[in-house]
Design an enzyme around this catalytic site. Structure first.
Site, PDB file in Angstrom:
ATOM      1  N   ASP A 257       3.091   9.524  -0.927  1.00 26.02           N
ATOM      2  CA  ASP A 257       2.000   8.664  -0.520  1.00 26.02           C
ATOM      3  C   ASP A 257       1.927   7.568  -1.214  1.00 26.02           C
ATOM      4  O   ASP A 257       2.094   7.708  -2.604  1.00 26.02           O
ATOM      5  CB  ASP A 257       0.844   9.530  -0.470  1.00 26.02           C
TER       6      ASP A 257
ATOM      7  N   HIS B  60       0.834  -1.047  -0.021  1.00 24.97           N
ATOM      8  CA  HIS B  60       0.177   0.076  -0.113  1.00 24.97           C
ATOM      9  C   HIS B  60       0.710   1.160  -0.035  1.00 24.97           C
ATOM     10  O   HIS B  60       0.158   2.430  -0.383  1.00 24.97           O
ATOM     11  CB  HIS B  60      -1.023   0.182   1.353  1.00 24.97           C
TER      12      HIS B  60
HETATM   13  O1  F6P Z   1      -1.290   2.972   4.590  1.00 23.93           O
HETATM   14  C1  F6P Z   1      -0.469   2.355   5.447  1.00 23.93           C
HETATM   15  C2  F6P Z   1      -1.181   1.909   6.914  1.00 23.93           C
HETATM   16  O2  F6P Z   1      -0.347   1.015   7.871  1.00 23.93           O
HETATM   17  C3  F6P Z   1      -2.116   0.989   6.705  1.00 23.93           C
HETATM   18  O3  F6P Z   1      -2.107  -0.171   6.595  1.00 23.93           O
HETATM   19  C4  F6P Z   1      -3.201   1.261   8.114  1.00 23.93           C
HETATM   20  O4  F6P Z   1      -4.534   1.262   7.806  1.00 23.93           O
HETATM   21  C5  F6P Z   1      -2.846   2.732   8.141  1.00 23.93           C
HETATM   22  O5  F6P Z   1      -1.307   2.997   7.678  1.00 23.93           O
HETATM   23  C6  F6P Z   1      -2.737   2.897   9.866  1.00 23.93           C
HETATM   24  O6  F6P Z   1      -1.621   2.741  10.509  1.00 23.93           O
HETATM   25  P1  F6P Z   1      -1.382   2.110  11.854  1.00 23.93           P
HETATM   26  O7  F6P Z   1      -2.131   0.722  11.710  1.00 23.93           O
HETATM   27  O8  F6P Z   1      -0.021   1.958  12.151  1.00 23.93           O
HETATM   28  O9  F6P Z   1      -2.186   2.687  12.695  1.00 23.93           O
END
Ligand code: F6P
Length: 460
Positions: free
Chosen positions: A364, A156
């Site tokens: 991003d 992602h």
């Molecule tokens: O976009 C990257 C990401 O790690 C997603 O997988 C996740 O939903 C979001 O950022 C939030 O991050 P975290 O799980 O570290 O709170």
């Protein structure tokens, strides 16, 4: 169609409405509901004695299976290697990237642990789809445990340029493990190009055409799958918002103001410090907007135990205070800075009410806020998206006002242009973006990836 097994770091509770505000959680839940299966991952909890078996919760045809982590593994894997090494590195922030052998070992251990706990939940025909940078070695761990079925991986985040990635001491081990997957999906052409560059020039692999590469003795498929949003669902919510008449549009606000909106996790990759500077530049350069525009920045805190996230939070508080102190009047505050989250419905209302959607990450993978902002607009009177060229979404939403977030003058100028843009131009730009969003939805993204994965020949 086979059962789907999704693995991601975090498994979001299905009842948590705020999690439906966008992003990965929505994508995965929608995919699972359609195919039935398992979503496996970390519970989000740290426990002194993590249970040896996953906790399961059945919702319809979907089993949510989660494990807790010990404090030590949480620190080393999540707060450590995933979010103090891979995250900054993949977002081109070598200056913030911490290298630690111990954290790398914790990261490996969690991937081994995930594989061992997932194994008993697997059935023969399952399609296994692993997500994101936390779990790059998981496919390899599953192979070591005897899984021969095709396994897919979707990144992602951005995949960094070779010159950045090779700064990671364990880069070769990591990429070799990554190549145990059969399908690797990236968000954009840029990410794929960076990966191929590494495969050819660092790993000595070869590009075979037809999306195939041969490397480390295996043939794998690599392709781009730009993630989309559930466009129709947002359009529906947006219509309800319009009908309900609950708006923030300038005419409903005292002083005939226009709103600029930003919605981001509180993360240095989102470029919030630079965004505040750009807004300040707007107020300095275009004095006529003082008192006429309010910038609402929603930034729910994220990864708060990681030191770099604590720092950016303090920095932004100081910056917002400084700008407000300098420009505010008794009846106008320039920045409305909110460290809290909102439901998707509330966000759609805010997006629709804002003349400018300000999405200016420094880097991003995709950025779904940009897409959701566009889909939330009133077709008769759409707002303007000001979008960083470094967001994956800029590839598709090329009729937005594309900016370089490091160039404060240019961002300020784009905001001013957006605020003054004639209705006809706003409609034209918006219609072109909506066509893309209607075509490349979340469902299309999911189906494309799963099509490729389910047609993948075994290569074990
Ligand atoms: O976009 C990257 C990401 O790690 C997603 O997988 C996740 O939903 C979001 O950022 C939030 O991050 P975290 O799980 O570290 O709170």
């Amino acid at each position: 169609m086979s059962r789907l097994v999704v693995v991601s770091n975090r498994v979001t509770a299905v009842t948590d409405k705020k999690a439906k505000a966008g992003g990965l959680a929505v994508a995965l839940q929608d995919a699972l509901q359609e195919h039935g299966g398992v979503w496996f991952g970390w519970s989000g909890k740290v426990s002194p004695n993590p249970s040896s078996t996953p906790e399961k919760k059945q919702v319809g045809t979907v089993t949510y299976a989660t494990i807790d982590l010990s404090r030590k593994l949480y620190n080393e894997y999540y707060s450590g290697f995933a979010n103090r090494t891979l995250w900054p590195l993949f977002h081109y922030r070598l200056d913030l990237t911490a290298f630690s052998k111990q954290n790398y070992s914790g990261y490996q251990q969690v991937n081994t642990l995930f594989a061992s706990k997932l194994l008993p939940l697997l059935e023969d025909d399952d399609l296994i789809w692993v997500h994101d940078y936390h779990l790059m070695p998981l496919g390899d761990e599953l192979r070591k445990a005897g899984v021969t079925r095709p396994i897919g991986f979707f990144l992602h985040t951005p995949f960094p340029a070779m010159e950045i990635l090779t700064a990671l001491p364990s880069h070769k081990t990591l990429v070799k493990a990554l190549c145990a997957y059969d399908v690797i999906g990236f968000q954009t052409e840029n990410d794929l190009r960076a990966f191929l560059d590494y495969i050819v020039h660092e790993a000595g692999g070869g590009i075979m055409g037809n999306h195939l590469v041969h490397v480390f003795g295996r043939t794998i498929r690599v392709e781009i799958f730009p993630i989309g949003i559930d466009t129709e669902d947002i359009v529906k919510t947006a219509r309800q918002t319009m009908r309900s008449g609950r708006k923030l549009r300038s005419k409903d606000m005292p002083g005939e103001r226009e709103w600029i909106i930003g919605v981001d996790r509180l993360d240095y990759s989102k470029g919030l410090v630079d965004r505040f500077h750009s807004f300040q530049r707007l107020l300095e350069t275009y004095a006529a907007y003082r008192g006429r525009v309010t910038f609402m920045q929603i930034a729910p805190p994220s990864r708060s135990e990681v030191p770099e996230y604590k720092e950016i939070r303090h920095e932004l508080e100081a910056q917002a205070g400084h700008i407000n102190g300098r420009f505010a009047e008794y009846d106008w505050v320039p920045i409305n800075y909110l460290n809290k989250s909102f439901t998707r419905k509330e966000l759609v209302g805010f997006y629709q009410a804002s003349r400018i959607g300000l999405v200016t990450p420094l880097r991003d993978g995709m950025n779904l806020v940009a897409k959701e902002y566009v889909a939330s607009q009133n077709p008769q009177d759409p707002g303007v998206l000001v979008l960083s060229r470094f967001a994956g979404a800029a590839r598709e939403l090329d009729t937005a006002l594309i900016v370089n977030p490091f160039d404060y003058d240019a961002v300020a100028e784009a905001i001013a242009k957006g605020l003054d843009m004639p209705l006809e131009e706003r409609r034209e730009r918006w219609a072109a973006m909506m066509e893309v969003l209607r075509h490349n939805t979340l469902g299309v993204w999911r189906d494309n990836f799963l099509d490729v994965l389910s047609n993948c020949p075994y290569d074990s």
